[in-house]
Design an enzyme around this catalytic site. Structure first.
Site, mmCIF file in Angstrom:
data_model
loop_
_atom_site.group_PDB
_atom_site.id
_atom_site.type_symbol
_atom_site.label_atom_id
_atom_site.label_comp_id
_atom_site.label_asym_id
_atom_site.label_seq_id
_atom_site.Cartn_x
_atom_site.Cartn_y
_atom_site.Cartn_z
ATOM 1 C CB SER A 25 -7.541 3.775 2.864
ATOM 2 O OG SER A 25 -6.886 3.054 3.891
ATOM 3 C CB SER B 35 -8.503 0.991 5.556
ATOM 4 O OG SER B 35 -9.160 2.235 5.606
ATOM 5 C CE LYS C 261 -3.899 1.900 2.654
ATOM 6 N NZ LYS C 261 -4.754 1.650 3.845
#
Length: 568
Positions: free
Chosen positions: A220, A244, A144
Site C-alpha cells: 500500500s 506494504s 505515506k
C-alpha cells in the site's frame, strides 16, 4: 471560519464521491501551480511512453541532479559539511516531486511552503551555531498518506474521510523526524482500504510505476515507491501488514525494511481496524540504499521511543550489528524457491539462482528452505485481518465504490462475511501462536543440516510471485504476508532490472525442480501472466528474512549478500 469548517460546509452541500475527488484534485493542483518553475516543460507525456525515469532527470540542472541522486546518509553529511544548504536540497526534491506527480500520480497532500520554511530555519540554525539539530538535518522525508502530519488531511484513500481527518498532532514517527531535523514536504498515495498491494483509490486515482507505467508500483506504500524511484524523495515512511513496504520497494528496485512489531513507533496512524491487535502492521523505511534503512531506525530509536509509546520494546539500536561488525564470516542461508502454492516467475527464480551461486563463491553455505503450510498461513492471516467479517470496510465504503483490488481482497473475507465471536478470536490467537511455534521449531531444527553449528542465519525469498504486475492483477500475497504472520523481520533489496528483449532463462534444474502443472486456480492464473514483454524494464528484487526483532542482524547479513553479489 476555519479551513476545516469551510470544507465541512462545502461537503454537506455536495458530498458525492465524484465531487469530493474533484475538490481534492483541484486542491492538489493549486498547491502545485504555486511553483510553475518545477513543472515538466512538456506537461503531456503520451500513454505509450512507459519508462519515464529519464524524463524528470533530463530537466534538472547539474547541481540538482547531483543532489537528488544522493542517498539520505550522504545528503545529511553534505548539509552538515555545508556543501549544500537545506533550502537548495528541498528545492531540488520539490522540483522532482512535482514532475513525479505529473508522471505517476504519486502525491496526495502537498506542503512545499512548509518544507521551504523549515529548511530556511535549519540553515539559519547551522549558520548561527555551527551545529546541526539532529542526524537528519535538512534531509527531505516523504510520508505515506495515512500517517498523521499535523495540520494536514489524513484521508487514507477513503472518500468518507477526506476533509474530515485533519491531524491535530503528529504521529510519533513524524515528531521524531522533526526532532532529528528532517524536512517534510509531501504525503504520498495509498490505496483504498490500505489492504492492497497496488495503489488506487477514488480520491486521487491510480498511481503508476515509473519504470513501466503499464505496471503497478505496488502497495500500500505505492506512492512512496514511485516518488523515491524517480528521486523525488531520498527517504520515505511506509507501513506493512502484509507486504506494504516490501512489495513497493521490490517493484521499484529500492530498499525496504519491515521490522517486527514493537520495534518502530506506530502510534498516530489512521486506518481501518484501529485497535485490532490480532495482526499488527509495522512502520518502516523505503530508501535508495541499505544504509539508509539503518539510519532511519537509528533515528527512530535514539529518542528512547519506548518511553513515548508504551507498547514499544526497550531495545536500543545496535549500529555495529547493522554495520555487520558482529556478523559471522561464514553464514548459512536457506532459499525458499517456491512456497508450494504459487510458483514464482522465471526472472525471480533466476535471481535466486544467481544469488545462491554468488553466496557459495563467497564462502557461505546455502541450503533449501522447506516451505511449511503457506496456504494455511494465508487462510489464517485472512481470518485475523477480518475478525469483524469485513464490516468496517463495508461501512466506510458505503458511498465509495470499491476499486478492483478492494473487490479482490473483499473476496478473501472468511466466515461468510460474518464477524467471529469472542470465543472464535481466542481460538484464532492460539492458532496463530501455535503456528509461530511450529515455524520456530522448523527453523531451529535446521541446525542439524548446517556446517556452521548454528541454525540457518536467514532465509532468502522471493518478495512476490511476479515482478511488478499489470494493474489490477495482484492475486497472491503469500511471499510477504507469511512473514507478517510470523512477526519476523525482512529487508528487500534490488538485484537487477528485467529486459525482455535480451532475456534468457537460466537452467536451475540442479537447484530446484519446477512443478510441471499448476497446483490451484491462482497458480494457473499467475503462470498464465508470464509473458516477457509484459514486464519489460521491471525491477528484480529479493527479500532477506531474519528472526523476530533481529532487524540489525538482517541488515548486517544483507551487507554480506550484497558484497557477494558485487564480487560475483
Amino acid at each position: 471560519m476555519t479551513k476545516e469548517e469551510e470544507s465541512q460546509l462545502s461537503l454537506s452541500l455536495s458530498s458525492s464521491w465524484q465531487a469530493i475527488s474533484a475538490r481534492k484534485l483541484a486542491d492538489r493542483q493549486a498547491a502545485l501551480a504555486a511553483y510553475p518553475g518545477w513543472h515538466l516543460k512538456q506537461p503531456i507525456v503520451a500513454d505509450s511512453v512507459l519508462d519515464v525515469t529519464e524524463i524528470a532527470s533530463s530537466e534538472l540542472t547539474e547541481r540538482e541532479s547531483e543532489i537528488v541522486n544522493r542517498d539520505a546518509t550522504s545528503l545529511a553529511e553534505a548539509i552538515r559539511e555545508r556543501r549544500y544548504t537545506a533550502v537548495e536540497v528541498i528545492e531540488a526534491f520539490c522540483h522532482v516531486a512535482t514532475m513525479a506527480q505529473q508522471l505517476t500520480n504519486c502525491l496526495t497532500e502537498i506542503f512545499f511552503h512548509e518544507g521551504l520554511q523549515r529548511a530556511a530555519e535549519l540553515d539559519r540554525y547551522l549558520e548561527k551555531t555551527g551545529h546541526v539539530v539532529g542526524p537528519l538535518h535538512g534531509v527531505p522525508v516523504s510520508i505515506k498518506d495515512h500517517i498523521a502530519v499535523k495540520g494536514h488531511d489524513t484521508s487514507t484513500g477513503y472518500v468518507a474521510w477526506a476533509y474530515k481527518t485533519y491531524a491535530t498532532k503528529d504521529a510519533v514517527a513524524i515528531d521524531l523526524l522533526r526532532r532529528a531535523g528532517a524536512v517534510l514536504y509531501v504525503k504520498t498515495a495509498n490505496p483504498q482500504t490500505l489492504l492492497a498491494l497496488e495503489t488506487n483509490n477514488n480520491i486521487y486515482g491510480r498511481t503508476l510505476n515509473p519504470l513501466n507505467r503499464s505496471l503497478t508500483p505496488g502497495g500500500s506504500s505505492g506512492g512512496e515507491s514511485a516518488l523515491i524511484a524517480l528521486r523525488g524523495s531520498p527517504l520515505g515512511i511506509g507501513t506493512d501488514i502484509g507486504g506494504s513496504i516490501r512489495i513497493p520497494a521490490a517493484y521499484m528496485g529500492l530498499y525496504g525494511l519491515k521490522g517486527s512489531v514493537g520495534r518502530m513507533p506506530h502510534a498516530g496512524l489512521m486506518g481501518s481496524h484501529d485497535g485490532m491487535d490480532a495482526i499488527i502492521g509495522a512502520l518502516g523505511p523505503i530508501a535508495t540504499s541499505a544504509r539508509d534503512l539503518a539510519l532511519f531506525c537509528r533515528v527512530m530509536l535514539q529518542y528512547e521511543t519506548w518511553l513515548i509509546e508504551p507498547p514499544l520494546l526497550e531495545i536500543p539500536w545496535k549500529q555495529d550489528v547493522a554495520d555487520g561488525l558482529q556478523t559471522p564470516s561464514k553464514l548459512c542461508f536457506a532459499i525458499l524457491w517456491d512456497d508450494g502454492v504459487i510458483l514464482p516467475h522465471p526472472p525471480i527464480l533466476d535471481a535466486l539462482k544467481r544469488t545462491k551461486d554468488a553466496l557459495v563463491r563467497a564462502g557461505h553455505e546455502v541450503l533449501d528452505w522447506k516451505p511449511v503450510d503457506h496456504q494455511y498461513a494465508w487462510d489464517l492471516i485472512c481470518k485475523l485481518y477480518f475478525l469483524d467479517g469485513g464490516e468496517e470496510y463495508r461501512d466506510i465504503l458505503a458511498n465509495d465504490p470499491p476499486v478492483p483490488q478492494t473487490e479482490w481482497i473483499m473476496s478473501q473475507v472468511p466466515n461468510n462475511g460474518q464477524p467471529f465471536s469472542v470465543a472464535d478470536i481466542f481460538k484464532l490467537n492460539l492458532e496463530r501462536e501455535t503456528f509461530r511455534m511450529k515455524i520456530a521449531k522448523h527453523w531451529n531444527e535446521s541446525q542439524r543440516l548446517t556446517t556452521t553449528g548454528r541454525p540457518i542465519d536467514a532465509i532468502l525469498s522471493p518478495v512476490a510471485a511476479t515482478l511488478a504486475p499489470p494493474h489490477d492483477t495482484t492475486r497472491w500475497w503469500g511471499y510477504t504476508s507469511y512473514w507478517n504472520l510470523m512477526d519476523l523481520c525482512a529487508a528487500v533489496f534490488p538485484v537487477g532490472r528485467f529486459k525482455a528483449e535480451s532475456y534468457r532463462q537460466l537452467d536451475i534444474s540442479e537447484d530446484f525442480t519446477v512443478p510441471r502443472e499448476p497446483r490451484n486456480t491462482v497458480d494457473a492464473y499467475v503462470r498464465a501472466q508470464w509473458e516477457p514483454p509484459t514486464y519489460d524494464n521491471a525491477a528484480v528484487s529479493l527479500q532477506l528474512v531474519g528472526r523476530r526483532l533481529n532487524e540489525e542482524k538482517v541488515l548486517g547479513m544483507l551487507r554480506k549478500v550484497e558484497d557477494a553479489l558485487c564480487n560475483r
